[in-house]
Structure formats: structure tokens, C-alpha cells
Design an enzyme around this catalytic site. Structure first.
Site, PDB file in Angstrom:
ATOM      1  N   ASP A  62       0.836  -1.199   0.000  1.00 29.86           N
ATOM      2  CA  ASP A  62       0.000   0.000   0.000  1.00 29.86           C
ATOM      3  C   ASP A  62       0.877   1.258   0.000  1.00 29.86           C
ATOM      4  OD1 ASP A  62      -2.924   0.913   0.563  1.00 29.86           O
ATOM      5  OD2 ASP A  62      -1.728   2.047   2.012  1.00 29.86           O
ATOM      6  N   GLU A 120       1.647  -0.681  -4.909  1.00 27.39           N
ATOM      7  CA  GLU A 120       0.575   0.262  -5.249  1.00 27.39           C
ATOM      8  C   GLU A 120       1.152   1.661  -5.099  1.00 27.39           C
ATOM      9  OE1 GLU A 120      -3.305   2.555  -3.843  1.00 27.39           O
ATOM     10  OE2 GLU A 120      -1.483   2.267  -2.702  1.00 27.39           O
TER      11      GLU A 120
END
Ligand code: NOJ
Length: 579
Positions: free
Chosen positions: A240, A297
């Protein structure tokens, strides 16, 4: 309308740096190929599960790990009757107060009780392994929840040993925040702590304080989390906001003005050189566990920035592709840019059209055109996603063409942004036409789409022409066809206006993909230099001659929204081989 197939300008002349040349078509197209042999995370697909919304087995209205275990055969039972995915990525399942619906982690080693317990997790991994499914966890370590023990300690006093685990600064002039950085969700990226008289940094919500990655103890703690889950049998991580881990150590003001929105570029927030060193360390740890992978990401950034990590991470998402309009020319340019950036040995693309942060693509591409067209476009998009050179990521429900759902204001769960909720693409999976779509025996945590009676897995399983069966056929073909999994990608229309046509090549094996983005019949004029004369349509939204070898000759006519995948082999002797 006639389009002439030629080499894309992006591919005229020299092959991309680092790619191996395997041949030259008489069109002038240079054929390149990828270098590596088959491995699960390259083959894919990876199926992204939003655990709250996949299947509720415990009857509390919220999806859970036991619900995922119940549905594993749907994902891969080893036959063509299942979807055939190779991996599942679970959005966060860790203990969390849920201010960012799980992306605010309060304990990276504990399963949140709403999803189950540690035994459920071990059973999930074991059941996945039996079916050849790899489990990927979401690693959220750019920040933690403000209720994480690390932050509670850090906040407790200026001289706490964990104070420096987060980014604390004295107030600026007149008590203002230390610099002009903005939170992704709006407002200043700094929150003042009354008790200790300093500000702390948060790239996202105030309840998501950023860790201080310049502190070696923080990096070690992140690697400990990774090690813990690898030892529990996971096959890797989706990282993330990974490119925001390190901030500029001096925290200078970001350049640009505040208005219009986002004209102030977060250049000092992200993409620091120190990150590369850490990613190498992470890669070293992953490499000690066989067949593992990490997909990054990115928090903002152009494809060029994002691609710079792809020699350390196995893959990085490229949201430039997801943001393209329903326009074959724009889509082709985005693919060509990404494919070229990742042409060198040891780099590998991946593609995603939908996720929990964006409106679903069936909605983006189709809702304003009405149901029928939306479904036709969803099939074209499926054929695109599953035939590119790169790992496809499928977001749960896209395989039945799920649309976004308008969630009433008082039922919204994602309130991170002021004006927009991401709930619309996170609604419960439609399993069947029974109450609550077969998702739960209770009223679900989030509204269910009103179309679930017709649009559900059970109904589509029985319909040969459904989106679900189209996904299954495409995935099965991808699995049988090395050219589709590993082959080079080569566009065949210079400036596509109505249809996207490309070839995938692996050794002597070819696949030809033809996708009509329009409602009109489209006639494509071919150069005679197609590498093969005879092709076999294998999966199609319209053709009935599947499995019969056809002579494509000079032209190919595509019906409205036709998506067809052909394959062909070049014989070793004279005849129909490449010319
Ligand atoms: C990216 C995640 O996908 C998103 O859902 C989340 O809000 C932010 N990172 C912060 O963790």
C-alpha cells in the site's frame, strides 16, 4: 469503416532496450519477446477480494475468512468450470478501528475478529494451497492507525523511545503546520498534538499517522511483519502506497499552488532514492521464500516513476491504464507506454481495470449507455485485460459485470474523502438471486446492487453467453496458450479508432486479439504481411466457427462489440509460416 493494420509508430524500428528480438515481420514490425519461463504470478490471474464484501459465513452481515474458504472452489477447483485464478489478494484483514475501512492497521500481526481468527487464516492458506491458489496480503506500512501500540507510545511523550518512529515536528511560524503538505483526503497533512506540543504527519487521515522510514527500527519492524506472514505461508504482498514510505528528510514545502486542486505536486512526499535500497532488502527477504512476489501500489506518480521500481518489486500497478476512457486509441497508447517501460529483462507488467478505490469499470465504461451495452463493453474489457502481456488483476464481481451501487448517505461507510465515497464499488458480491444475494443471511454491512436478481453468479453459471462464462473461457485459453501468458505484445493498428488489434508472440506460437470498441460493424483492412494466413478463433463474443482454422486473408470484419481471440502456430517447414 476501414482501418489498415500496420506497425504501431511506437514499435517501428529498434526493439525496446533489453528486449530480445525474435523476428521481423514484413510490415517492418520488430517482434520482441519476454524472457522468463512460466511462474504463477506472471501467469495469473490474481483475484482481488474485498473481504468485507465477498461472502459472510458467520451471519453477521460482514464478509469473513470462512466465507472466502467456502467460495474457493468457485475461484479454482482445478477445472474449466471454475474461474481458474492463481492467486487471491485480500484487502486488509488486520485488527483495525476501520476509519479507512481496514487501511488503518492497529496490529499488523492480528486478524480482526470481524473476519475470523488465526486458525481461520491458517485454514484459508491450507485450503488455497490445495487448489493451487496463492494468498497475497495487503501490507500497509506507510502509516498505522493512531490506535496502534507503536503510535500510542510515540504520542505519550517527547522522550518516549518510539517518539521517532513517526514524523513529529515543532509548529511553524505562528503555530502553523511545519510545511504546506496536503493530506490525500484533504486538509493539511499535519495534526497538532496538544499534549506534547508538536505536529505529526499523515499522508492520509489524521487517524493514519505516517511512520518515519528514516528510522532503521521502523524498517526492521516492517520486515518483521513481512517475515511473520511469509512464515505463515503467504505468497507475497500488495504494498500500500509504497512509494510514499520515505519523505524528504528536511520536509521542504511542496512546489506549486494550492488551487486548482492538486496543482501542488507532492514531490517531497514520495519517490525518495532511499526507497530503492529498502526494496532491495525486502526483495532479498522475499527471495528466501520460494514463489513469492510483491506488487507495489503507487501513491500518485507517472508510469515512468512507477516503472523505476520494477527491477526490485515483481510488479507495480499502473493506474494510467485504469484511467483511460473507452477509446481504443487512448487505451493502446497507455499499453504501449507501459509495455515499452517494462520491456527489459527482469521486469514484468501487470494490468488492472477495477479496484476498491475507483468506480468499477463496467460502470465507468457503460452505465450511461444502459445495461446491454455495459455488458457488451464488459466483455470487450475482459478480453483486453486477459490477453495483454502482463499479469491481470480481477476485482471481485467484475466477472459478472457488477456495477457501482449508489449507497444512501446515511449508510455510507467510507467517509475518508469529504465529497466522494468509495463505497459504491465495495458492495457485497452477488452469489444468487435469494435474499441478500446469497452473500449473507443478515442485512449486509453495505447496500446490495438492485440488479442482483438477474446479475448473479448462479444465473450466469447456467448461461453460456454470460460475462462469467466468457471470463472462464478466456482464462482457460490464457492458461493453455504460452503466447497469451508470456508472449510479446505487438499492436497492429497505427491509430485505432474503432478496434484494437494486436498480436502476442512466443516462439512459433501466435495469438491475435481483435476488439471492436463500437456498436458498429467494423471492417479492418489487413496488410498482407500478417505473420500467418490461417488462424483459429478460440474464444469470441460473436463467432460461431470456434476451433476451425480460418483464412484471414486481407481483411477481418468485426461485429458490434465483437471480441475474438485467435491462435496460430508457425509450421517449421514451408507453407503457412511467418513470411
Ligand atoms: C491505498 C488504498 O488502496 C486506499 O484504500 C487507502 O485509503 C490508502 N492507500 C491509504 O492506506
Amino acid at each position: 469503416m476501414t482501418e489498415v493494420l500496420r506497425a504501431s509508430p511506437d514499435y517501428d524500428g529498434e526493439p525496446p532496450a533489453g528486449a530480445a528480438t525474435v523476428g521481423q515481420l514484413s510490415t517492418g514490425l520488430t517482434m520482441t519477446r519476454s524472457h522468463d519461463a512460466s511462474v504463477w504470478w506472471k501467469d495469473g490471474p490474481v483475484y482481488h477480494i474485498y473481504p468485507r464484501s465477498f461472502r459472510d459465513a458467520t451471519g453477521d452481515g460482514v464478509g469473513d475468512l470462512r466465507g472466502i474458504i467456502e467460495k474457493l472452489d468457485y475461484l479454482n477447483d482445478g477445472t474449466d468450470r471454475s474461474l481458474g485464478v492463481k492467486g487471491i489478494w485480500l484487502s486488509p484483514i488486520y485488527l483495525s478501528p476501520g476509519r479507512d475501512v481496514g487501511y488503518d492497521v492497529a496490529d499488523h500481526l492480528a486478524i480482526d475478529p470481524i473476519f475470523g481468527d488465526s486458525d481461520d487464516f491458517d485454514e484459508l492458506v491450507a485450503e488455497c494451497r490445495r487448489r493451487g491458489i496463492h494468498v497475497i496480503l495487503d501490507l500497509v506500512v506507510n502509516h498505522t492507525s493512531d490506535l496502534h501500540a507503536w503510535f500510542l507510545e510515540s504520542r505519550s511523550s517527547r522522550d518516549n523511545p518510539r517518539r521517532d518512529w513517526y514524523v513529529w515536528r515543532e509548529p511553524g511560524a505562528r503555530g502553523r503546520p511545519p510545511n504546506n503538505w496536503r493530506s490525500f483526503f484533504g486538509g493539511s497533512a499535519w495534526t497538532y498534538d496538544d499534549d506534547t506540543g508538536e505536529y505529526y504527519l499523515h499522508t492520509f487521515l489524521p487517524e493514519q499517522p505516517d511512520l518515519n522510514w528514516h528510522n532503521p527500527e521502523v524498517r526492521e519492524a516492517a520486515l518483521d511483519v513481512v517475515r511473520h506472514w511469509l512464515e505463515r505461508g503467504v505468497s507475497g504482498f500488495r504494498l500500500d502506497a509504497f512509494n510514499a514510505y520515505f519523505k524528504h528528510p528536511e520536509l521542504p514545502n511542496n512546489p506549486g499552488r494550492l488551487w486548482p486542486r492538486r496543482s501542488r505536486r507532492p514531490v517531497y512526499h514520495r519517490d525518495r532514492p532511499e526507497l530503492h535500497e529498502f526494496l532491495l532488502e525486502l526483495r532479498g527477504l522475499l527471495d528466501r521464500f520460494p514463489e513469492t512476489m510483491a506488487v507495489g501500489e503507487p501513491f500518485e506518480g507517472e508510469p515512468e516513476d512507477v516503472a523505476s521500481y520494477s527491477d526490485k518489486l515483481h510488479m507495480t500497478f499502473n493506474f494510467d491504464f485504469l484511467r483511460q476512457p473507452w477509446d481504443p486509441g487512448a487505451v493502446q497508447r497507455a499499453i504501449a507506454r507501459w509495455d515499452r517501460l517494462l520491456a527489459a529483462e527482469g521486469r514484468w507488467p501487470c494490468y488492472v481495470l477495477s479496484n476498491h478505490d475507483n468506480p468499477r469499470h463496467a460502470w465507468r465504461y457503460g452505465h450511461e449507455t444502459g445495461g446491454k451495452v455495459a455488458d457488451a463493453r464488459a466483455k470487450v474489457a475482459a478480453a483486453l485485460l486477459l490477453t495483454l502481456r502482463g499479469t491481470p488483476f480481477i476485482y471481485y464481481g467484475e466477472e459478472i459485470g457488477m456495477q457501482d451501487v449508489i449507497v444512501p448517505g446515511d449508510e455510507m461507510r467510507d467517509l475518508a474523502f469529504d465529497a466522494v465515497t468509495r463505497d459504491t464499488s465495495r458492495t457485497p458480491m452477488h452469489w444468487d438471486g435469494s435474499a441478500n444475494a446469497g452473500f449473507s443471511v443478515r442485512r449486509p454491512w453495505l447496500a446490495i446492487g438492485s440488479d442482483y436478481g438477474e446479475r448473479n453468479v448462479a444465473a450466469q453459471e447456467g448461461d453460456e453467453r454470460s460475462i462469467l462464462n466468457f471470463y472462464r473461457r478466456l482464462i482457460a485459453l490464457r492458461e493453455q496458450t504460452p503466447a497469451l501468458r508470456l508472449g510479446a505484445w505487438q499492436p497492429l493498428v497505427r491509430k485505432p479508432e474503432s478496434a484494437l488489434v494486436y498480436i502476442r508472440t512466443y516462439g512459433r506460437e501466435y495469438a491475435l486479439v481483435a476488439l471492436n470498441f463500437t456498436e458498429q460493424r467494423t471492417r479492418l483492412g489487413f496488410d498482407e504481411e500478417l505473420p500467418l494466413r490461417r488462424w483459429t478463433p478460440r474464444v469470441s463474443t460473436r463467432r460461431s466457427d470456434l476451433g476451425w482454422s480460418v483464412h484471414l486473408g486481407q481483411r477481418l470484419e468485426l461485429g458490434p462489440y465483437e471480441a475474438t481471440v485467435f491462435t496460430g502456430d508457425a509450421p517449421t517447414t514451408n507453407g503457412d509460416g511467418p513470411r
